[in-house]
Design an enzyme around this catalytic site. Sequence first.
Site, PDB file in Angstrom:
ATOM      1  N   GLU A  38       0.892  -1.215   0.075  1.00  8.86           N
ATOM      2  CA  GLU A  38      -0.116   0.092  -0.060  1.00  8.86           C
ATOM      3  C   GLU A  38       0.876   1.252   0.006  1.00  8.86           C
ATOM      4  OE1 GLU A  38      -2.916   0.103   3.147  1.00  8.86           O
ATOM      5  OE2 GLU A  38      -3.799  -1.633   2.681  1.00  8.86           O
ATOM      6  N   HIS A 125      -4.997   9.173 -26.980  1.00 10.42           N
ATOM      7  CA  HIS A 125      -5.296   8.652 -28.041  1.00 10.42           C
ATOM      8  C   HIS A 125      -6.822   8.165 -27.986  1.00 10.42           C
ATOM      9  CE1 HIS A 125      -4.460   5.153 -31.081  1.00 10.42           C
ATOM     10  NE2 HIS A 125      -5.650   4.739 -30.494  1.00 10.42           N
ATOM     11  N   ASP A 166      -0.427   3.523 -39.639  1.00  9.22           N
ATOM     12  CA  ASP A 166      -1.774   3.057 -39.981  1.00  9.22           C
ATOM     13  C   ASP A 166      -2.911   4.076 -40.105  1.00  9.22           C
ATOM     14  OD1 ASP A 166      -1.886   4.080 -37.213  1.00  9.22           O
ATOM     15  OD2 ASP A 166      -1.816   1.902 -36.434  1.00  9.22           O
ATOM     16  N   LYS A 189      -2.594  -1.172 -40.887  1.00 13.59           N
ATOM     17  CA  LYS A 189      -2.372  -2.115 -39.901  1.00 13.59           C
ATOM     18  C   LYS A 189      -3.166  -2.994 -39.687  1.00 13.59           C
ATOM     19  CE  LYS A 189      -1.516  -0.889 -35.692  1.00 13.59           C
ATOM     20  NZ  LYS A 189      -0.841  -0.053 -34.552  1.00 13.59           N
TER      21      LYS A 189
HETATM   22  C1  R5P Z   1      -2.345   2.349 -31.832  1.00 13.70           C
HETATM   23  O1  R5P Z   1      -3.265   2.620 -32.999  1.00 13.70           O
HETATM   24  C2  R5P Z   1      -1.474   3.600 -31.455  1.00 13.70           C
HETATM   25  O2  R5P Z   1      -1.389   4.562 -32.369  1.00 13.70           O
HETATM   26  C3  R5P Z   1       0.008   2.919 -31.804  1.00 13.70           C
HETATM   27  O3  R5P Z   1       0.286   2.716 -33.089  1.00 13.70           O
HETATM   28  C4  R5P Z   1       0.073   1.393 -31.185  1.00 13.70           C
HETATM   29  O4  R5P Z   1      -0.336   1.652 -29.698  1.00 13.70           O
HETATM   30  C5  R5P Z   1       1.624   1.180 -30.771  1.00 13.70           C
HETATM   31  O5  R5P Z   1       1.645   0.066 -30.261  1.00 13.70           O
HETATM   32  P1  R5P Z   1       2.985  -1.041 -30.456  1.00 13.70           P
HETATM   33  O6  R5P Z   1       4.097  -0.059 -30.277  1.00 13.70           O
HETATM   34  O7  R5P Z   1       2.623  -1.937 -29.302  1.00 13.70           O
HETATM   35  O8  R5P Z   1       2.734  -1.575 -31.649  1.00 13.70           O
END
Ligand code: R5P
Length: 295
Positions: A38, A125, A166, A189
């Site tokens: 804790e 995000h 992505d 992606k």
């Molecule tokens: C997700 O869409 C975020 O924008 C990042 O692309 C993602 O969180 C990156 O995570 P990692 O480094 O584990 O691929």
Amino acid sequence: MTCAVLAFVEGAAPAARLAAALGIPCHAVDVHRFPDGESLVRVEQAPRTAFLYRSLDRPNDKALELLLAASALRDGGTTKLVLVIPYLAYMRQDIAFHPGEAVSQRVFGDLLARACDALLTVDPHLHRTHSLAEIMPGIEARAVPAAEALAPAFATMHDPLLVGPDEESRQWVEAVARPLGLEVLLGGKQRRGDREVVLTIPEVGRVAGRTVVLVDDLISSGATMAAAARVLRASGATRIEALATHCLAGPAALEQLRRAGVAAIRSTDTVPGPTGSLAVAGLLARTIRDRGWLA
Ligand code: R5P
């Protein structure tokens, strides 16, 4: 004391930068860990207006202590409490992707909103949710764009091509590219697991012979950036760099990125670590002033 920044030990340096940018003092939040795990949280002073600063990488360890500190400030007489959370965790789970899953973003947003009058963060995000107001009812919640803090990364580059790995990265890469007039390419992606993604980049032939900078909001396991770097390398990019607002990657993930061909990895100081050299204090301070929160 009227206004002060309050900082936990691991964030003392960036919190001090924020306090300096605002021209107000920075005080420590003390945490004692009992043998059973804790935490006892203690604030020495409770200013009338408190900017309680903590990034929530490792959120399961850090969030509860943040809430305890907020409560101690209230008990001590703080009347305006602003949570400054440069990296805000639990934003990606914005729906139940599978039956039975908790919608973490909604639960966490609600919990934080109950603890403060206002909240300030950097590039949260948000994907299907359009603004923090949707998940933080009753408070003023602001998201500061990191693009301006990321811009110095391009100071010495000649005509770089920016690649968002992505579709979700579109907002981040375009925010960086637009003011600098830089070219953008977007990938697509498919995530197969926590550390496994399949990535394609349409028109990838454009990277041949170019310096390419991968831009995203977050590097976590590094799988996304590493997969993108492999595609870029195979397509003839001469130099590949990675740039992110928040870098959560540990040493193994950073090494994986280097092995995939990433020559330099840079991020802001929202998360402490070896890549985090680009300070966001000036941007945070500007928003705090603009919102009139210093009063
Ligand atoms: C997700 O869409 C975020 O924008 C990042 O692309 C993602 O969180 C990156 O995570 P990692 O480094 O584990 O691929």
